[in-house]
Design an enzyme around this catalytic site. Sequence first.
Site, mmCIF file in Angstrom:
data_model
loop_
_atom_site.group_PDB
_atom_site.id
_atom_site.type_symbol
_atom_site.label_atom_id
_atom_site.label_comp_id
_atom_site.label_asym_id
_atom_site.label_seq_id
_atom_site.Cartn_x
_atom_site.Cartn_y
_atom_site.Cartn_z
ATOM 1 N N GLU A 194 0.814 -1.223 0.000
ATOM 2 C CA GLU A 194 0.000 0.000 0.000
ATOM 3 C C GLU A 194 0.849 1.277 0.000
ATOM 4 O O GLU A 194 0.342 2.367 0.280
ATOM 5 C CB GLU A 194 -0.930 0.000 1.208
ATOM 6 C CG GLU A 194 -2.022 -1.056 1.120
ATOM 7 C CD GLU A 194 -2.954 -0.975 2.294
ATOM 8 O OE1 GLU A 194 -4.031 -0.367 2.176
ATOM 9 O OE2 GLU A 194 -2.608 -1.517 3.345
ATOM 10 N N SER A 234 -6.348 -2.650 1.151
ATOM 11 C CA SER A 234 -6.672 -2.175 -0.200
ATOM 12 C C SER A 234 -7.132 -3.288 -1.133
ATOM 13 O O SER A 234 -6.967 -3.202 -2.348
ATOM 14 C CB SER A 234 -5.463 -1.453 -0.831
ATOM 15 O OG SER A 234 -5.221 -0.249 -0.149
ATOM 16 N N TYR A 291 -9.606 2.777 -6.094
ATOM 17 C CA TYR A 291 -8.672 3.840 -6.464
ATOM 18 C C TYR A 291 -8.746 4.311 -7.909
ATOM 19 O O TYR A 291 -8.163 5.333 -8.239
ATOM 20 C CB TYR A 291 -7.235 3.402 -6.153
ATOM 21 C CG TYR A 291 -7.052 3.019 -4.706
ATOM 22 C CD1 TYR A 291 -7.183 3.970 -3.698
ATOM 23 C CD2 TYR A 291 -6.780 1.709 -4.350
ATOM 24 C CE1 TYR A 291 -7.039 3.616 -2.367
ATOM 25 C CE2 TYR A 291 -6.633 1.346 -3.018
ATOM 26 C CZ TYR A 291 -6.763 2.303 -2.029
ATOM 27 O OH TYR A 291 -6.624 1.963 -0.720
ATOM 28 N N ARG A 298 -11.333 2.909 11.066
ATOM 29 C CA ARG A 298 -12.485 2.746 10.165
ATOM 30 C C ARG A 298 -12.890 1.285 10.147
ATOM 31 O O ARG A 298 -12.071 0.413 9.880
ATOM 32 C CB ARG A 298 -12.107 3.195 8.755
ATOM 33 C CG ARG A 298 -13.253 3.800 7.973
ATOM 34 C CD ARG A 298 -12.917 3.851 6.501
ATOM 35 N NE ARG A 298 -12.918 2.532 5.944
ATOM 36 C CZ ARG A 298 -11.952 2.056 5.130
ATOM 37 N NH1 ARG A 298 -10.929 2.785 4.785
ATOM 38 N NH2 ARG A 298 -12.039 0.818 4.666
ATOM 39 N N ASP A 320 -15.160 -1.759 8.655
ATOM 40 C CA ASP A 320 -15.920 -2.215 7.490
ATOM 41 C C ASP A 320 -16.930 -3.260 7.938
ATOM 42 O O ASP A 320 -16.578 -4.202 8.665
ATOM 43 C CB ASP A 320 -14.982 -2.814 6.435
ATOM 44 C CG ASP A 320 -14.037 -1.771 5.849
ATOM 45 O OD1 ASP A 320 -14.343 -0.571 5.961
ATOM 46 O OD2 ASP A 320 -12.996 -2.162 5.281
ATOM 47 N N GLU A 333 -13.711 -5.997 9.057
ATOM 48 C CA GLU A 333 -12.343 -5.669 9.508
ATOM 49 C C GLU A 333 -12.318 -4.252 10.053
ATOM 50 O O GLU A 333 -13.252 -3.471 9.857
ATOM 51 C CB GLU A 333 -11.340 -5.791 8.352
ATOM 52 C CG GLU A 333 -11.662 -4.856 7.205
ATOM 53 C CD GLU A 333 -10.444 -4.195 6.595
ATOM 54 O OE1 GLU A 333 -9.309 -4.427 7.049
ATOM 55 O OE2 GLU A 333 -10.637 -3.388 5.673
ATOM 56 N N ASN A 385 -9.573 -0.861 10.190
ATOM 57 C CA ASN A 385 -8.308 -0.267 9.734
ATOM 58 C C ASN A 385 -7.873 0.761 10.765
ATOM 59 O O ASN A 385 -8.662 1.623 11.150
ATOM 60 C CB ASN A 385 -8.522 0.441 8.391
ATOM 61 C CG ASN A 385 -9.002 -0.532 7.336
ATOM 62 O OD1 ASN A 385 -8.254 -1.351 6.850
ATOM 63 N ND2 ASN A 385 -10.287 -0.464 6.996
ATOM 64 N N GLY A 425 -7.071 5.285 4.754
ATOM 65 C CA GLY A 425 -6.667 6.234 3.713
ATOM 66 C C GLY A 425 -7.072 7.659 4.063
ATOM 67 O O GLY A 425 -8.126 7.897 4.658
HETATM 68 N N1 LIG Z 1 -17.257 -11.766 3.417
HETATM 69 C C1 LIG Z 1 -17.387 -10.933 2.397
HETATM 70 N N2 LIG Z 1 -18.435 -11.035 1.543
HETATM 71 C C2 LIG Z 1 -18.561 -10.213 0.469
HETATM 72 N N3 LIG Z 1 -17.672 -9.257 0.169
HETATM 73 C C3 LIG Z 1 -16.609 -9.100 0.990
HETATM 74 C C4 LIG Z 1 -16.408 -9.915 2.149
HETATM 75 N N4 LIG Z 1 -15.274 -9.532 2.750
HETATM 76 C C5 LIG Z 1 -14.799 -8.521 2.027
HETATM 77 N N5 LIG Z 1 -15.579 -8.257 0.979
HETATM 78 C C6 LIG Z 1 -15.343 -7.233 -0.049
HETATM 79 O O1 LIG Z 1 -13.946 -7.065 -0.209
HETATM 80 C C7 LIG Z 1 -13.547 -5.742 0.139
HETATM 81 C C8 LIG Z 1 -12.205 -5.748 0.843
HETATM 82 O O2 LIG Z 1 -12.296 -6.554 1.981
HETATM 83 P P1 LIG Z 1 -11.535 -6.201 3.326
HETATM 84 O O3 LIG Z 1 -12.109 -4.993 3.905
HETATM 85 O O4 LIG Z 1 -11.468 -7.425 4.176
HETATM 86 O O5 LIG Z 1 -10.075 -5.958 2.731
HETATM 87 P P2 LIG Z 1 -8.960 -4.853 2.895
HETATM 88 O O6 LIG Z 1 -8.046 -5.097 1.761
HETATM 89 O O7 LIG Z 1 -8.369 -4.985 4.232
HETATM 90 O O8 LIG Z 1 -9.667 -3.485 2.757
HETATM 91 P P3 LIG Z 1 -9.166 -2.005 3.175
HETATM 92 O O9 LIG Z 1 -8.739 -1.354 1.901
HETATM 93 O O10 LIG Z 1 -10.427 -1.443 3.705
HETATM 94 O O11 LIG Z 1 -8.060 -2.154 4.165
HETATM 95 C C9 LIG Z 1 -14.677 -5.228 1.019
HETATM 96 O O12 LIG Z 1 -14.713 -3.828 0.993
HETATM 97 C C10 LIG Z 1 -15.889 -5.892 0.386
HETATM 98 O O13 LIG Z 1 -16.323 -5.198 -0.792
HETATM 99 MG MG LIG Z 2 -11.671 -3.043 4.071
#
Ligand SMILES: Nc1ncnc2c1ncn2[C@@H]1O[C@H](COP(=O)(O)OP(=O)(O)OP(=O)(O)O)[C@@H](O)[C@H]1O
Ligand SMILES: [Mg+2]
Length: 326
Positions: free
Chosen positions: A25, A153, A235, A274, A276, A289, A291, A295
């Site tokens: 990232e 991301s 992005y 933040r 999710d 999750e 964060n 960002g």
């Molecule tokens: N269990 C799930 N079912 C459906 N979609 C999911 C699920 N888990 C994650 N997603 C999708 O994948 C995206 C990224 O997942 P997650 O938030 O776990 O990853 P990240 O890479 O850590 O994200 P961030 O950029 O917020 O750090 C979510 O925003 C969502 O759109």
């Molecule tokens: Mg996420």
Amino acid sequence: MKALAMNNPKKFGRVAVMMGGSSAEREVSLKSGAAVYEALKCKGVDAIAIDVTGSPIEALAGLKIDRVFNIIHGRGGEDGVLQGVLEVLGIPYTGSGVMASALTMDKLRTKLCWQGFGLVTPKWCLLEDEADLDDCIEKLGFPVIVKPAQEGSSIGMSKAGNRDELQKALIVAEKYRCDVYAEAWVTGKEYTVAVLDGDDCMDAGGKVMHRAITEALPVIRLETPNAFYDYEAKYQATTTQYHCPCGLSPEQEQSLKELAVTACKVVGVKGWGRVDVFIDDLGQYQLIEVNTVPGMTDHSLVPMAARQAGIDFNELVWRILETSCG
Ligand SMILES: Nc1ncnc2c1ncn2[C@@H]1O[C@H](COP(=O)(O)OP(=O)(O)OP(=O)(O)O)[C@@H](O)[C@H]1O
Ligand SMILES: [Mg+2]
């Protein structure tokens, strides 16, 4: 010495905006860092920008700084390592401490904590190697989403709808050299909730040690025509929609905010963050999750939520800086 007025930028001393790092990232962090640095300058803060390309200890060597605004996303910045270095050096920094940073960098172990507290998060299955695929299919069925536990991301993540796709998704995620897990696919609506500072936590002498998160900003609903909110949707795409106000009833939005605050407290997140979360088709909240260094470009989600609450970007950056106690 006379105490400096609350809104005097001198109260922060010299602030190092640490950005970049060497995680996947890095590029996002450089953008966030540039925006944060500009905002601090606008507010009259004595800020310096530091692009950390190697050891953070070397990056700070010889510099006279009073605190750090940490905006390094991912491993090395968001995972407790930098926080540990700053603790040892005695330099106050923004955001969560060592424990919560390390814990929440690992989404799988964060889920275990939430489950232990009775908070709902989608079912999951650890994928150590191909021998785990059948177990996973039996436990979760399809579709699933496969994730490296310590990336952000959406890097290294894929949706899998059959065994072949699951196998390929595992190969992609394994490249990121951390645990890989599959998570049951949630069908529903996706939200994100920014949380920001709160009550001061004092030590016995009245010195602020850290601030407990108590405030959630307006909830954002995310909508993308992609299979999920992937790197492109985050992005690059122009098709991603951000709804803020999010469209929930005031009562529902309030309960989602309360859930986000609880989810942060359970894992010890401090300062800002933040969360999710999905609301699935049955109306069940499903935590995904949290964060701890989200960002901060001017089109990122935390600034978007802050704007809805009447807090402009510069003010938001100031408030985050205020969470660096010491
Ligand atoms: N269990 C799930 N079912 C459906 N979609 C999911 C699920 N888990 C994650 N997603 C999708 O994948 C995206 C990224 O997942 P997650 O938030 O776990 O990853 P990240 O890479 O850590 O994200 P961030 O950029 O917020 O750090 C979510 O925003 C969502 O759109
Ligand atoms: Mg996420």
